[in-house]
Scaffold this active site. Structure first.
Site, PDB file in Angstrom:
ATOM      1  N   LYS A  11       0.813  -1.220   0.000  1.00  0.00           N
ATOM      2  CA  LYS A  11       0.000   0.000   0.000  1.00  0.00           C
ATOM      3  C   LYS A  11       0.848   1.272   0.000  1.00  0.00           C
ATOM      4  CE  LYS A  11      -0.723   0.057   5.053  1.00  0.00           C
ATOM      5  NZ  LYS A  11      -0.007   1.315   5.330  1.00  0.00           N
ATOM      6  N   ASP A  12       2.150   1.161   0.281  1.00  0.00           N
ATOM      7  CA  ASP A  12       3.019   2.335   0.296  1.00  0.00           C
ATOM      8  C   ASP A  12       3.592   2.665  -1.081  1.00  0.00           C
ATOM      9  OD1 ASP A  12       2.671   2.706   3.010  1.00  0.00           O
ATOM     10  OD2 ASP A  12       4.484   1.592   3.567  1.00  0.00           O
ATOM     11  N   ARG A  30      -7.638   8.528   3.912  1.00  0.00           N
ATOM     12  CA  ARG A  30      -8.794   7.672   3.609  1.00  0.00           C
ATOM     13  C   ARG A  30      -9.582   7.353   4.873  1.00  0.00           C
ATOM     14  NH1 ARG A  30      -9.524   2.315   4.483  1.00  0.00           N
ATOM     15  NH2 ARG A  30      -7.330   2.109   5.063  1.00  0.00           N
ATOM     16  N   ARG A  31      -8.891   6.949   5.933  1.00  0.00           N
ATOM     17  CA  ARG A  31      -9.588   6.568   7.164  1.00  0.00           C
ATOM     18  C   ARG A  31     -10.293   7.759   7.799  1.00  0.00           C
ATOM     19  NH1 ARG A  31      -4.470   3.055   8.501  1.00  0.00           N
ATOM     20  NH2 ARG A  31      -5.123   1.018   7.681  1.00  0.00           N
ATOM     21  N   ARG A  62       0.984  10.075  13.431  1.00  0.00           N
ATOM     22  CA  ARG A  62       2.086   9.586  12.618  1.00  0.00           C
ATOM     23  C   ARG A  62       3.002   8.714  13.461  1.00  0.00           C
ATOM     24  NH1 ARG A  62       4.311  12.212   8.596  1.00  0.00           N
ATOM     25  NH2 ARG A  62       5.440  10.239   8.402  1.00  0.00           N
ATOM     26  N   ARG A 108       2.657   4.654  17.768  1.00  0.00           N
ATOM     27  CA  ARG A 108       1.231   4.979  17.863  1.00  0.00           C
ATOM     28  C   ARG A 108       0.600   4.357  19.108  1.00  0.00           C
ATOM     29  NH1 ARG A 108      -0.980   5.019  11.595  1.00  0.00           N
ATOM     30  NH2 ARG A 108       1.033   5.457  10.649  1.00  0.00           N
ATOM     31  N   CYS A 140      -0.906   8.269  -1.504  1.00  0.00           N
ATOM     32  CA  CYS A 140      -1.280   8.054  -0.100  1.00  0.00           C
ATOM     33  C   CYS A 140      -2.180   9.155   0.450  1.00  0.00           C
ATOM     34  CB  CYS A 140      -0.025   7.957   0.762  1.00  0.00           C
ATOM     35  SG  CYS A 140       1.026   6.542   0.395  1.00  0.00           S
TER      36      CYS A 140
END
Length: 308
Positions: free
Chosen positions: A78-79, A126-127, A144, A150, A239
């Site tokens: 996904k990156d 997106r989230r 981040r 996190r 992204c």
């Protein structure tokens, strides 16, 4: 055959690279890890959209592919940008883990379904947009950093829960913190979520590249990701764009691709599903993107890029 494997230095990235090493060693190859810091790892005080999302987690690895310091680069699929320079290519995708997002918290009572207000940490455009669409009562907090950072911020009280990809949470053995699995029918994941991509320079010896593809590539997953990445490439997304797509096999011949766009404020959400054979994977992705663009996605993308 000895392979120099480039990877970011987070625990999750090293786990992914070590998994690739295991596959190589099982096939009789030797390897070594080369740890590389990327811009996305070093600049943590700004959102991905603010620092430029294209190649933010990949550029430094790609530079070392070009100069031969490493033979392959290991990325979260996904990156990867939706299109690569002509001197680089993806030679393999690993078998995909469950692709859905999960809610992570120390508080087992936290849920997106209950209607209670709480603070949820995420760095994903997106989230954030999805949360505004489905759960406008929640407050999002920009979060981040790698997974461990996190979770530390969660424990410090900077948020009440985190929204993360199941694959990373599971691979780092934080399953006990998962309080809710989000349905992909609503929170459709980012392109490539759950798979690991192997990138190489086109100058890499063809026999080496073919050997690595044979050892690492999981073709059923690769077919799905070809569809998803074709969708993203047609949108020219990265992204920072709140796009989403997930391809799944519905029988031995047929792939179903669901994808779309959501506005930054969550007010507008476009989602469609196209199906076709694995040989048509890229065509499916391109056709889905064209349909989304024709339904208003073109104007929506312009608005998103102006606002970022």
């Amino acid at each position: 055959m000895h392979i120099k494997v480039g990877t970011r230095s987070s625990r999750l990235a090293i786990w992914q690279a070590a998994y690739i090493q295991t596959l190589l060693h099982q096939a009789g190859l030797t390897s070594e890890l080369v740890l590389i810091e990327t811009k996305g790892d070093l600049v943590l005080d700004r959102s991905l959209a603010k620092i430029g999302s294209k190649g933010v987690f990949t550029q430094e690895l790609e530079d070392q592919l070009r100069d031969g310091t490493i033979d392959i680069a290991v990325h979260s699929a996904k990156d990867l940008p939706s299109s690569l320079p002509p001197d680089l290519s993806i030679i393999a995708f690993t078998e995909r883990e469950l692709a859905n997002d999960v809610l992570v918290s120390r508080n087992k009572a936290v849920s997106l379904k209950g209607g209670q207000a709480f603070r949820i940490g995420t760095s994903s455009t997106r989230r954030v947009a999805m949360l505004k669409h489905y759960c406008p009562h929640l407050t999002t907090v920009d979060m981040r950093g790698n997974l461990q950072t996190r979770i530390r911020k969660l424990d410090e009280g900077q948020c009440d829960a985190l929204l993360l990809a199941y694959a990373g949470v599971h691979r780092m053995e934080y399953d006990d913190l998962i309080v809710e699995h989000l349905p992909v029918t609503e929170f459709t994941p980012a392109v490539g979520q759950g798979s690991v991509a192997i990138e190489a320079a086109t100058s890499l010896n063809s026999e080496v590249a073919d050997t690595l593809t044979r050892i690492i590539n999981h073709e059923p997953t690769a077919a799905c990701l070809r569809a998803e990445r074709a969708f993203l490439a047609r949108l020219e997304g990265g992204c920072s764009i709140p796009s989403f797509a997930l391809a799944q096999w519905i029988n031995e011949q047929t792939i179903s691709l669901t994808g779309g766009l959501v506005s930054l404020d969550g007010e507008q959400l476009l989602r469609e599903t196209f199906t076709g054979t694995s040989n048509e994977a890229q065509l499916i992705g391109h056709s889905l993107a064209e349909s989304i663009l024709e339904r208003g996605g073109d104007e929506l993308l312009q608005q998103i890029r102006q606002q970022l």
